[in-house]
Design a protein around this motif. Structure first.
Motif, PDB file in Angstrom:
ATOM      1  N   GLN A  41      32.148  39.304  50.209  1.00 49.71           N
ATOM      2  CA  GLN A  41      30.899  39.087  49.518  1.00 49.71           C
ATOM      3  C   GLN A  41      30.125  40.384  49.330  1.00 49.71           C
ATOM      4  OE1 GLN A  41      29.772  36.560  47.837  1.00 49.71           O
ATOM      5  NE2 GLN A  41      31.672  35.589  48.776  1.00 49.71           N
ATOM      6  N   ASN A  42      30.437  41.466  50.313  1.00 49.78           N
ATOM      7  CA  ASN A  42      29.954  43.060  50.163  1.00 49.78           C
ATOM      8  C   ASN A  42      30.529  43.588  49.159  1.00 49.78           C
ATOM      9  OD1 ASN A  42      28.246  45.068  50.890  1.00 49.78           O
ATOM     10  ND2 ASN A  42      29.729  45.952  52.057  1.00 49.78           N
ATOM     11  N   LEU A  43      31.921  43.501  48.939  1.00 46.51           N
ATOM     12  CA  LEU A  43      32.829  43.983  47.988  1.00 46.51           C
ATOM     13  C   LEU A  43      32.404  43.526  46.554  1.00 46.51           C
ATOM     14  CD1 LEU A  43      36.181  44.077  49.517  1.00 46.51           C
ATOM     15  CD2 LEU A  43      34.638  45.951  49.562  1.00 46.51           C
ATOM     16  N   ILE A  44      32.128  42.376  46.558  1.00 48.58           N
ATOM     17  CA  ILE A  44      31.578  41.567  45.284  1.00 48.58           C
ATOM     18  C   ILE A  44      30.281  42.292  44.992  1.00 48.58           C
ATOM     19  CG2 ILE A  44      31.097  39.576  44.226  1.00 48.58           C
ATOM     20  CD1 ILE A  44      32.938  38.361  45.989  1.00 48.58           C
ATOM     21  N   LYS A  45      29.557  42.474  45.804  1.00 50.26           N
ATOM     22  CA  LYS A  45      28.243  42.929  45.603  1.00 50.26           C
ATOM     23  C   LYS A  45      28.256  44.403  44.915  1.00 50.26           C
ATOM     24  CE  LYS A  45      23.615  44.076  47.543  1.00 50.26           C
ATOM     25  NZ  LYS A  45      22.935  44.116  48.867  1.00 50.26           N
ATOM     26  N   MET A  46      29.004  45.177  45.769  1.00 53.50           N
ATOM     27  CA  MET A  46      29.231  46.629  45.347  1.00 53.50           C
ATOM     28  C   MET A  46      29.872  46.641  43.952  1.00 53.50           C
ATOM     29  SD  MET A  46      30.033  48.668  48.785  1.00 53.50           S
ATOM     30  CE  MET A  46      32.000  47.877  48.759  1.00 53.50           C
ATOM     31  N   GLU A  50      43.089  40.933  45.327  1.00 54.91           N
ATOM     32  CA  GLU A  50      43.481  39.528  45.921  1.00 54.91           C
ATOM     33  C   GLU A  50      42.464  38.454  45.371  1.00 54.91           C
ATOM     34  OE1 GLU A  50      44.465  37.633  50.015  1.00 54.91           O
ATOM     35  OE2 GLU A  50      45.029  39.654  49.594  1.00 54.91           O
ATOM     36  N   HIS A  51      41.382  38.902  45.673  1.00 59.35           N
ATOM     37  CA  HIS A  51      40.270  37.815  45.446  1.00 59.35           C
ATOM     38  C   HIS A  51      40.327  37.344  44.015  1.00 59.35           C
ATOM     39  CE1 HIS A  51      36.336  35.667  46.096  1.00 59.35           C
ATOM     40  NE2 HIS A  51      35.905  36.246  45.189  1.00 59.35           N
ATOM     41  N   VAL A  52      39.945  38.270  43.042  1.00 55.87           N
ATOM     42  CA  VAL A  52      40.110  37.697  41.705  1.00 55.87           C
ATOM     43  C   VAL A  52      41.459  37.056  41.317  1.00 55.87           C
ATOM     44  CG1 VAL A  52      40.280  39.070  39.382  1.00 55.87           C
ATOM     45  CG2 VAL A  52      38.665  39.835  40.907  1.00 55.87           C
ATOM     46  N   HIS A  53      42.471  37.364  41.885  1.00 59.65           N
ATOM     47  CA  HIS A  53      43.702  36.859  41.318  1.00 59.65           C
ATOM     48  C   HIS A  53      43.652  35.272  41.965  1.00 59.65           C
ATOM     49  CE1 HIS A  53      46.161  39.385  39.121  1.00 59.65           C
ATOM     50  NE2 HIS A  53      45.585  40.529  39.644  1.00 59.65           N
ATOM     51  N   ALA A  54      43.013  35.089  43.165  1.00 61.13           N
ATOM     52  CA  ALA A  54      42.978  34.020  43.857  1.00 61.13           C
ATOM     53  C   ALA A  54      42.048  32.711  43.187  1.00 61.13           C
ATOM     54  CB  ALA A  54      42.801  33.990  45.189  1.00 61.13           C
ATOM     55  N   HIS A  55      40.740  33.497  42.716  1.00 70.10           N
ATOM     56  CA  HIS A  55      39.520  32.706  42.197  1.00 70.10           C
ATOM     57  C   HIS A  55      39.395  32.682  40.610  1.00 70.10           C
ATOM     58  CE1 HIS A  55      38.829  31.565  46.451  1.00 70.10           C
ATOM     59  NE2 HIS A  55      39.026  33.137  46.872  1.00 70.10           N
ATOM     60  N   GLY A  56      40.324  33.706  40.199  1.00 75.03           N
ATOM     61  CA  GLY A  56      39.687  33.720  38.555  1.00 75.03           C
ATOM     62  C   GLY A  56      38.487  33.700  38.112  1.00 75.03           C
ATOM     63  N   GLU A  57      37.939  33.344  37.088  1.00 69.85           N
ATOM     64  CA  GLU A  57      36.707  33.465  36.742  1.00 69.85           C
ATOM     65  C   GLU A  57      35.577  32.811  37.715  1.00 69.85           C
ATOM     66  OE1 GLU A  57      35.849  31.535  33.070  1.00 69.85           O
ATOM     67  OE2 GLU A  57      37.587  32.221  32.111  1.00 69.85           O
ATOM     68  N   SER A  58      35.802  32.047  38.782  1.00 71.90           N
ATOM     69  CA  SER A  58      34.933  31.872  39.860  1.00 71.90           C
ATOM     70  C   SER A  58      34.763  32.755  41.130  1.00 71.90           C
ATOM     71  CB  SER A  58      35.089  30.325  40.317  1.00 71.90           C
ATOM     72  OG  SER A  58      36.414  30.323  40.844  1.00 71.90           O
ATOM     73  N   CYS A  59      35.371  34.003  40.696  1.00 70.11           N
ATOM     74  CA  CYS A  59      35.433  34.881  41.760  1.00 70.11           C
ATOM     75  C   CYS A  59      34.093  35.510  42.308  1.00 70.11           C
ATOM     76  CB  CYS A  59      36.432  36.028  41.502  1.00 70.11           C
ATOM     77  SG  CYS A  59      36.024  37.004  39.945  1.00 70.11           S
ATOM     78  N   LEU A  65      32.255  37.658  40.330  1.00 71.60           N
ATOM     79  CA  LEU A  65      32.439  38.966  39.474  1.00 71.60           C
ATOM     80  C   LEU A  65      31.810  38.985  38.207  1.00 71.60           C
ATOM     81  CD1 LEU A  65      35.432  40.787  40.939  1.00 71.60           C
ATOM     82  CD2 LEU A  65      33.376  41.422  41.842  1.00 71.60           C
ATOM     83  N   ALA A  66      31.076  39.880  37.798  1.00 69.09           N
ATOM     84  CA  ALA A  66      30.545  40.016  36.347  1.00 69.09           C
ATOM     85  C   ALA A  66      31.583  40.260  35.407  1.00 69.09           C
ATOM     86  CB  ALA A  66      29.692  41.128  36.222  1.00 69.09           C
ATOM     87  N   PRO A  67      31.602  39.489  34.150  1.00 67.25           N
ATOM     88  CA  PRO A  67      32.875  39.651  33.417  1.00 67.25           C
ATOM     89  C   PRO A  67      33.564  41.049  33.249  1.00 67.25           C
ATOM     90  CG  PRO A  67      31.052  38.259  32.642  1.00 67.25           C
ATOM     91  CD  PRO A  67      30.657  38.900  33.708  1.00 67.25           C
ATOM     92  N   VAL A  68      32.657  42.166  32.964  1.00 65.80           N
ATOM     93  CA  VAL A  68      33.102  43.300  32.838  1.00 65.80           C
ATOM     94  C   VAL A  68      33.993  43.896  34.150  1.00 65.80           C
ATOM     95  CG1 VAL A  68      31.026  44.622  33.533  1.00 65.80           C
ATOM     96  CG2 VAL A  68      32.632  45.765  31.892  1.00 65.80           C
ATOM     97  N   VAL A  69      33.469  43.533  35.328  1.00 61.95           N
ATOM     98  CA  VAL A  69      34.126  43.905  36.452  1.00 61.95           C
ATOM     99  C   VAL A  69      35.430  43.083  36.709  1.00 61.95           C
ATOM    100  CG1 VAL A  69      34.121  44.068  38.967  1.00 61.95           C
ATOM    101  CG2 VAL A  69      31.845  44.508  37.426  1.00 61.95           C
ATOM    102  N   ARG A  70      35.213  41.892  36.340  1.00 66.99           N
ATOM    103  CA  ARG A  70      36.567  40.884  36.549  1.00 66.99           C
ATOM    104  C   ARG A  70      37.711  41.462  35.626  1.00 66.99           C
ATOM    105  NH1 ARG A  70      34.246  36.295  35.658  1.00 66.99           N
ATOM    106  NH2 ARG A  70      35.141  36.360  33.438  1.00 66.99           N
ATOM    107  N   GLU A  71      37.251  41.821  34.278  1.00 68.32           N
ATOM    108  CA  GLU A  71      38.190  42.316  33.467  1.00 68.32           C
ATOM    109  C   GLU A  71      38.912  43.669  33.952  1.00 68.32           C
ATOM    110  OE1 GLU A  71      38.426  43.768  28.892  1.00 68.32           O
ATOM    111  OE2 GLU A  71      36.827  42.464  29.542  1.00 68.32           O
ATOM    112  N   ALA A  72      38.064  44.559  34.347  1.00 65.78           N
ATOM    113  CA  ALA A  72      38.603  45.862  35.093  1.00 65.78           C
ATOM    114  C   ALA A  72      39.504  45.716  36.298  1.00 65.78           C
ATOM    115  CB  ALA A  72      37.255  46.709  35.597  1.00 65.78           C
ATOM    116  N   VAL A  73      39.116  44.630  37.200  1.00 66.33           N
ATOM    117  CA  VAL A  73      39.948  44.486  38.058  1.00 66.33           C
ATOM    118  C   VAL A  73      41.284  43.900  37.863  1.00 66.33           C
ATOM    119  CG1 VAL A  73      40.120  43.033  40.335  1.00 66.33           C
ATOM    120  CG2 VAL A  73      37.951  44.391  39.749  1.00 66.33           C
TER     121      VAL A  73
END
Length: 78
Positions: A4-9, A48-57, A59-67
């Motif tokens: 959650q802290n990583l997501i926030k940052m 790992e979190h993004v790959h496990a949770h996809g769009e429900s991770c 993260l903001a869309p720009v961050v998810r795309e970057a990751v």
């Protein structure tokens, strides 16, 4: 590592770069920032979190795309 802290940052980084008029540049800058300034275990946990949770991770869309451009989940030995 607290995901959650990583997501926030990561979302805070994304907020800054999301103001760029060029979406591709914003995504590239988020990916570059995470690559250059985050410790490898932090990057690995976020990837790992993004790959496990996809769009429900959470993260903001720009961050998810970057990751997702950073690659598949990494194996980090401690």
């Amino acid at each position: 590592m607290d995901i959650q802290n990583l997501i926030k940052m990561a979302n805070q980084i994304g907020q800054f770069f999301d103001t760029y008029p060029d979406h591709a540049a914003a995504v590239a800058n988020v990916a570059e920032h995470i690559t250059r300034f985050w410790e490898p275990r932090m990057r690995a946990a976020l990837i790992e979190h993004v790959h496990a949770h996809g769009e429900s991770c959470g993260l903001a869309p720009v961050v998810r795309e970057a990751v997702t451009r950073l690659g598949p989940p990494l194996t980090i030995e401690i």
